[in-house]
Design an enzyme around this catalytic site. Structure first.
Site, PDB file in Angstrom:
ATOM      1  N   GLY A  47       3.068  -1.204   4.260  1.00  0.00           N
ATOM      2  CA  GLY A  47       3.103   0.226   3.972  1.00  0.00           C
ATOM      3  C   GLY A  47       4.530   0.668   3.675  1.00  0.00           C
ATOM      4  N   GLY A  48       5.172   1.239   4.665  1.00  0.00           N
ATOM      5  CA  GLY A  48       6.499   1.848   4.502  1.00  0.00           C
ATOM      6  C   GLY A  48       7.508   0.988   3.746  1.00  0.00           C
TER       7      GLY A  48
ATOM      8  CD  GLU B   5      -2.725   5.149   6.993  1.00  0.00           C
ATOM      9  OE1 GLU B   5      -2.725   5.229   5.754  1.00  0.00           O
ATOM     10  OE2 GLU B   5      -1.802   4.599   7.640  1.00  0.00           O
TER      11      GLU B   5
ATOM     12  N   GLY C 142       2.923   1.869  10.945  1.00  0.00           N
ATOM     13  CA  GLY C 142       3.894   2.950  10.841  1.00  0.00           C
ATOM     14  C   GLY C 142       4.596   3.279  12.149  1.00  0.00           C
TER      15      GLY C 142
ATOM     16  CG  ASN D 156      -1.720   1.204   1.419  1.00  0.00           C
ATOM     17  OD1 ASN D 156      -1.763   2.064   0.523  1.00  0.00           O
ATOM     18  ND2 ASN D 156      -2.380   1.321   2.566  1.00  0.00           N
ATOM     19  CD1 TRP D 157       3.432   0.978  -2.769  1.00  0.00           C
ATOM     20  CD2 TRP D 157       3.475   2.039  -4.739  1.00  0.00           C
ATOM     21  NE1 TRP D 157       4.106   0.172  -3.663  1.00  0.00           N
ATOM     22  CE2 TRP D 157       4.139   0.808  -4.885  1.00  0.00           C
ATOM     23  CE3 TRP D 157       3.365   2.872  -5.859  1.00  0.00           C
ATOM     24  CZ2 TRP D 157       4.720   0.391  -6.085  1.00  0.00           C
ATOM     25  CZ3 TRP D 157       3.936   2.457  -7.064  1.00  0.00           C
ATOM     26  CH2 TRP D 157       4.602   1.235  -7.165  1.00  0.00           C
TER      27      TRP D 157
HETATM   28  P1  13P Z   1       3.293   0.142   7.711  1.00  0.00           P
HETATM   29  O1  13P Z   1       3.803  -1.110   7.057  1.00  0.00           O
HETATM   30  O2  13P Z   1       4.010   1.373   7.272  1.00  0.00           O
HETATM   31  O3  13P Z   1       3.196  -0.017   9.198  1.00  0.00           O
HETATM   32  O4  13P Z   1       1.777   0.340   7.187  1.00  0.00           O
HETATM   33  C1  13P Z   1       0.885  -0.721   7.257  1.00  0.00           C
HETATM   34  C2  13P Z   1      -0.336  -0.360   6.488  1.00  0.00           C
HETATM   35  O5  13P Z   1      -1.119   0.483   6.907  1.00  0.00           O
HETATM   36  C3  13P Z   1      -0.587  -1.029   5.208  1.00  0.00           C
HETATM   37  O6  13P Z   1      -1.851  -0.760   4.718  1.00  0.00           O
END
Ligand code: 13P
Length: 258
Positions: A237-238, A100, A176, A12-13
């Site tokens: 995510g990251g 989010e 995150g 997920n960018w």
């Molecule tokens: P992180 O991997 O940055 O913690 O984000 C997870 C996320 O929300 C993927 O949708």
């Protein structure tokens, strides 16, 4: 022991990468990831980068998804993007109900439900995100929150729809933050989600349902997560914003699944 489901690693960018930056990352991923068999791979760029990324990844083993959609197919809804638009841009999947969106953009279980239905109708595989906040976990509400996300988010979806979708468990406190849930904490909720699906959709749908874990997944922790019975992949995510680290996660998922 029953064979595990085919792993899926999804990136997920979020609101990162302009079109040109996304193109760069897609090229890097195509080189790093495309010859890994045995695992499905998905990336979800921002709307403005979907077409360029889908063009680059055409013919590769990497699928493209949207990060959100609106439930109408077209109309006077400024700023919204529909299922047919995502489909025509090259998407096969769409993330729905990310925490989010629930936290900052007023997404509710009711809007999630309409979006899931719109995705299925538009022939997109929905990736439904569920998960509790830190205060909900501390108040021992994890299971009731996840149950409500599932009960309401998937209300009125028939067996064909349930068989198609993917669920991502993302504890909000682990997103995150560098705080991954322990493998046991994650497994416990994944098991709960599969039990929910067994009750609602029956044994066969529950057994084939892929449940992804999300929240600070990295190359170094993917194998431990994948070794758990009900964890079938990750929503990253990251660490999905860099071709090498994402490829490390894809490779790590395979190692454990094989
Ligand atoms: P992180 O991997 O940055 O913690 O984000 C997870 C996320 O929300 C993927 O949708």
């Amino acid at each position: 022991m029953m064979a595990k489901r085919r792993p899926l690693i999804a990136g997920n960018w979020k609101m990162f990468k302009t079109g040109p930056e996304a193109a760069e990352l897609a090229k890097g991923l195509k080189a790093a990831v495309s010859d890994m068999g045995g695992v499905d791979v998905l990336v979800a760029p921002a709307f403005t980068a979907i077409t360029v990324v889908a063009d680059i990844l055409k013919g590769s083993a990497i699928d493209v998804g949207g990060q959100d959609l609106f439930w109408e197919t077209e109309g006077a809804y400024t700023g919204q993007v529909s299922a047919p638009m995502l489909k025509a841009a090259g998407c096969s999947h769409v993330i729905v109900g990310h925490s989010e969106r629930r936290q900052y953009f007023g997404e509710t279980n009711e809007t999630v439900n309409r979006k899931i239905k719109a995705a299925l109708k538009g022939d997109l595989v929905p990736v439904l995100c569920v998960g509790e906040s830190e205060s909900e976990r501390e108040a021992q509400e994890t299971f009731s929150v996840v149950k409500e996300h599932l009960d309401k988010g998937l209300e009125g979806i028939d067996g064909d729809g349930l068989a198609k979708l993917i669920i991502a468990y993302e504890p909000v406190w682990a997103i995150g933050t560098g705080k991954t849930a322990t493998t046991e904490q994650a497994q416990e909720v994944h098991g709960f989600i599969r039990d929910w699906m067994e009750k609602v959709g029956g044994n066969s749908i529950a057994n084939t349902l892929r449940i992804l874990y999300g929240g600070s997944v990295k190359p170094g922790n993917i194998a431990g997560l994948m070794a758990m019975e009900d964890i079938d992949g990750a929503l990253v995510g990251g660490a999905s914003l860099d071709a090498d680290s994402f490829a490390g996660i894809v490779g790590g998922s395979l190692g454990a699944a094989g």
